[in-house]
Scaffold this active site. Structure first.
Site, mmCIF file in Angstrom:
data_model
loop_
_atom_site.group_PDB
_atom_site.id
_atom_site.type_symbol
_atom_site.label_atom_id
_atom_site.label_comp_id
_atom_site.label_asym_id
_atom_site.label_seq_id
_atom_site.Cartn_x
_atom_site.Cartn_y
_atom_site.Cartn_z
ATOM 1 N N TYR A 161 -4.205 20.442 -20.300
ATOM 2 C CA TYR A 161 -5.520 20.281 -20.934
ATOM 3 C C TYR A 161 -5.898 18.803 -20.989
ATOM 4 C CZ TYR A 161 -9.144 20.978 -24.524
ATOM 5 O OH TYR A 161 -10.324 21.004 -25.229
ATOM 6 N N ARG A 202 -5.814 28.417 -33.870
ATOM 7 C CA ARG A 202 -6.071 27.065 -34.349
ATOM 8 C C ARG A 202 -5.866 27.012 -35.851
ATOM 9 N NH1 ARG A 202 -9.951 23.858 -30.568
ATOM 10 N NH2 ARG A 202 -8.365 22.387 -31.184
ATOM 11 N N ASN A 206 -6.282 30.124 -38.331
ATOM 12 C CA ASN A 206 -4.998 30.668 -38.819
ATOM 13 C C ASN A 206 -4.932 30.630 -40.344
ATOM 14 O OD1 ASN A 206 -4.045 31.163 -36.285
ATOM 15 N ND2 ASN A 206 -2.341 29.736 -36.367
ATOM 16 N N GLY A 223 3.463 19.035 -42.192
ATOM 17 C CA GLY A 223 2.050 19.069 -42.567
ATOM 18 C C GLY A 223 1.449 17.687 -42.807
ATOM 19 N N ARG A 227 -5.915 15.697 -39.088
ATOM 20 C CA ARG A 227 -7.026 16.063 -38.215
ATOM 21 C C ARG A 227 -8.309 15.791 -39.003
ATOM 22 N NH1 ARG A 227 -3.234 16.275 -35.355
ATOM 23 N NH2 ARG A 227 -2.697 17.822 -33.753
HETATM 24 N N1 UDP Z 1 -1.274 23.829 -37.155
HETATM 25 C C1 UDP Z 1 -0.559 24.306 -38.245
HETATM 26 N N2 UDP Z 1 -0.512 25.654 -38.432
HETATM 27 C C2 UDP Z 1 -1.139 26.537 -37.629
HETATM 28 C C3 UDP Z 1 -1.881 26.045 -36.520
HETATM 29 C C4 UDP Z 1 -1.909 24.680 -36.318
HETATM 30 O O1 UDP Z 1 0.029 23.546 -39.030
HETATM 31 O O2 UDP Z 1 -1.041 27.741 -37.879
HETATM 32 C C5 UDP Z 1 -1.339 22.371 -36.967
HETATM 33 C C6 UDP Z 1 -1.044 21.898 -35.552
HETATM 34 O O3 UDP Z 1 0.336 21.676 -35.387
HETATM 35 C C7 UDP Z 1 -1.854 20.619 -35.487
HETATM 36 C C8 UDP Z 1 -3.055 20.891 -36.371
HETATM 37 O O4 UDP Z 1 -2.683 21.972 -37.204
HETATM 38 O O5 UDP Z 1 -1.115 19.546 -36.025
HETATM 39 C C9 UDP Z 1 -4.292 21.253 -35.594
HETATM 40 O O6 UDP Z 1 -3.946 22.274 -34.704
HETATM 41 P P1 UDP Z 1 -5.038 23.030 -33.799
HETATM 42 O O7 UDP Z 1 -4.277 23.983 -32.948
HETATM 43 O O8 UDP Z 1 -6.122 23.564 -34.644
HETATM 44 O O9 UDP Z 1 -5.714 21.916 -32.901
HETATM 45 P P2 UDP Z 1 -5.179 20.613 -32.157
HETATM 46 O O10 UDP Z 1 -5.873 19.512 -32.870
HETATM 47 O O11 UDP Z 1 -3.693 20.496 -32.271
HETATM 48 O O12 UDP Z 1 -5.631 20.790 -30.765
#
Ligand code: UDP
Length: 338
Positions: A161, A202, A206, A223, A227
């Site tokens: 990606y 995501r 989730n 955690g 973001r």
């Molecule tokens: N994440 C999490 N639990 C979940 C899904 C994602 O803690 O059930 C975390 C993931 O590891 C990342 C952040 O949340 O650090 C954002 O993840 P997402 O898949 O939404 O998007 P990314 O920014 O990683 O593309």
């Protein structure tokens, strides 16, 4: 702003010209189709329905300004008639979805973009690429300005990606310089809102789905990674503002909400907002998961006069009823009130 544009004609596509939205049945695409039609544009929505969903555009079926074409942009494009502007939103964006078929993800980016750039060239159309904060990889600086070159692993689960999107930026740059194509590049940061797929995988989808069901909220790692979450209406207005800029604006522009949260803060906020009995369950952090992500939006503010308006709490309040209705439709247990 230091633009790499050399040719200027300053024409804005008229509403009579048609707008192609590649990936138009996706989460961003469906909202974009709505807004374009609301503004009187004729829209051709193209989607292969890999992660896009008919229900995102079903309400537009039969609308005189709307046409749907089922097609994968990796394959040679069908004749779509004259086009004035193209939004390229066609690629799975959620890590579990784009990692399901990494080669197709890479091809969607690179071959898809080549096909659309050629179409833009033939039509003298403007073309906007949905690039991504992922091009910064696991950034060593925060916030990330557009001139930060990133820290991306070329051989990891996210590479298909990240590197695909990076290559497309290069294609846009060269098609502009070599062929005078009227290009725009939006670097989109995490975006959420109604019509996200509940099974997208995501973090926002989730957490809300899990908290609605009273299930454990799955926090990846400890955690502490951050973001910055942008509400869908803000993102759509940013994309349209960028498309409407003069042809001199073709450098990448960050679009996102600069307010940064840890994933733990998001989990607590969702649980509290829903008054959910859910607990948190800590699971392994995925490989190459970026530790921080926060856009520097100075360029967007200066060039587009744009900044996000919707706070995370307002955005979640708008988004939660949508996920609750999805759970109800699917007959899933819901332990907390809508
Ligand atoms: N994440 C999490 N639990 C979940 C899904 C994602 O803690 O059930 C975390 C993931 O590891 C990342 C952040 O949340 O650090 C954002 O993840 P997402 O898949 O939404 O998007 P990314 O920014 O990683 O593309």
């Amino acid at each position: 702003m230091n633009s790499f544009l050399t040719r200027v004609d300053g024409r804005t596509p008229s509403k009579r010209q048609r707008t192609l939205v590649a990936g138009g049945a996706g989460f961003l695409g469906g909202h974009l189709c709505d807004k374009l039609i609301e503004d009187g544009h004729r829209v051709v929505c193209m989607d292969n329905f890999l992660t896009g969903c008919r229900s995102n555009v079903a309400h537009l079926f039969g609308h005189p300004l709307f046409t749907l074409i089922e097609h994968d942009i990796v394959a040679p494009l069908p004749d779509v008639g004259p086009i004035g502007q193209i939004y390229n939103l066609a690629c799975a964006a959620s890590p579990p979805k784009y990692q399901a078929d990494p080669l197709h993800t890479f091809k969607s980016n690179v071959i898809g973009a080549l096909n659309l750039l050629d179409l833009a060239g033939c039509n003298n159309a403007r073309i906007l690429q949905s690039s991504t904060s992922e091009i910064y990889g696991d950034p060593e600086i925060s916030p990330q300005p557009e001139n930060y070159r990133g820290n991306v692993n070329t051989v990891g689960p996210r590479s298909c990606y990240d590197e695909g999107k990076r290559a497309v930026e290069t294609l846009f740059y060269e098609y502009h310089l070599q062929r005078g194509v009227r290009t725009k590049i939006a670097r989109i940061f995490n975006t959420y809102g109604p019509r996200m797929s509940p099974s997208d995988g995501r973090v926002v989808s989730n957490f809300v789905v899990q908290a609605l069901a009273g299930d454990a909220v799955t926090v990846f790692g400890d955690g502490s990674q951050t973001r910055s979450f942008c509400y869908i209406s803000d993102m759509i207005s940013g994309l349209m503002a960028l498309m409407a800029t003069p042809d001199t604006v073709c450098d990448p522009v960050n679009l996102g909400n600069p307010t940064e949260f840890t994933v733990l803060q998001l989990a607590r906020s969702v649980i509290k907002t829903l008054k959910s009995p859910s607990r948190m369950r800590f699971v392994d952090l995925p490989v190459d998961d970026p530790k921080q992500r926060k856009p520097d939006i100075s360029r967007a503010m200066q060039v587009l006069g744009w900044s996000p308006r919707v706070s995370l709490s307002e955005g979640l309040a708008n988004t939660i009823p949508y996920f609750a209705s999805c759970a109800k439709q699917d007959g899933l247990p819901m332990l907390v009130a809508e």
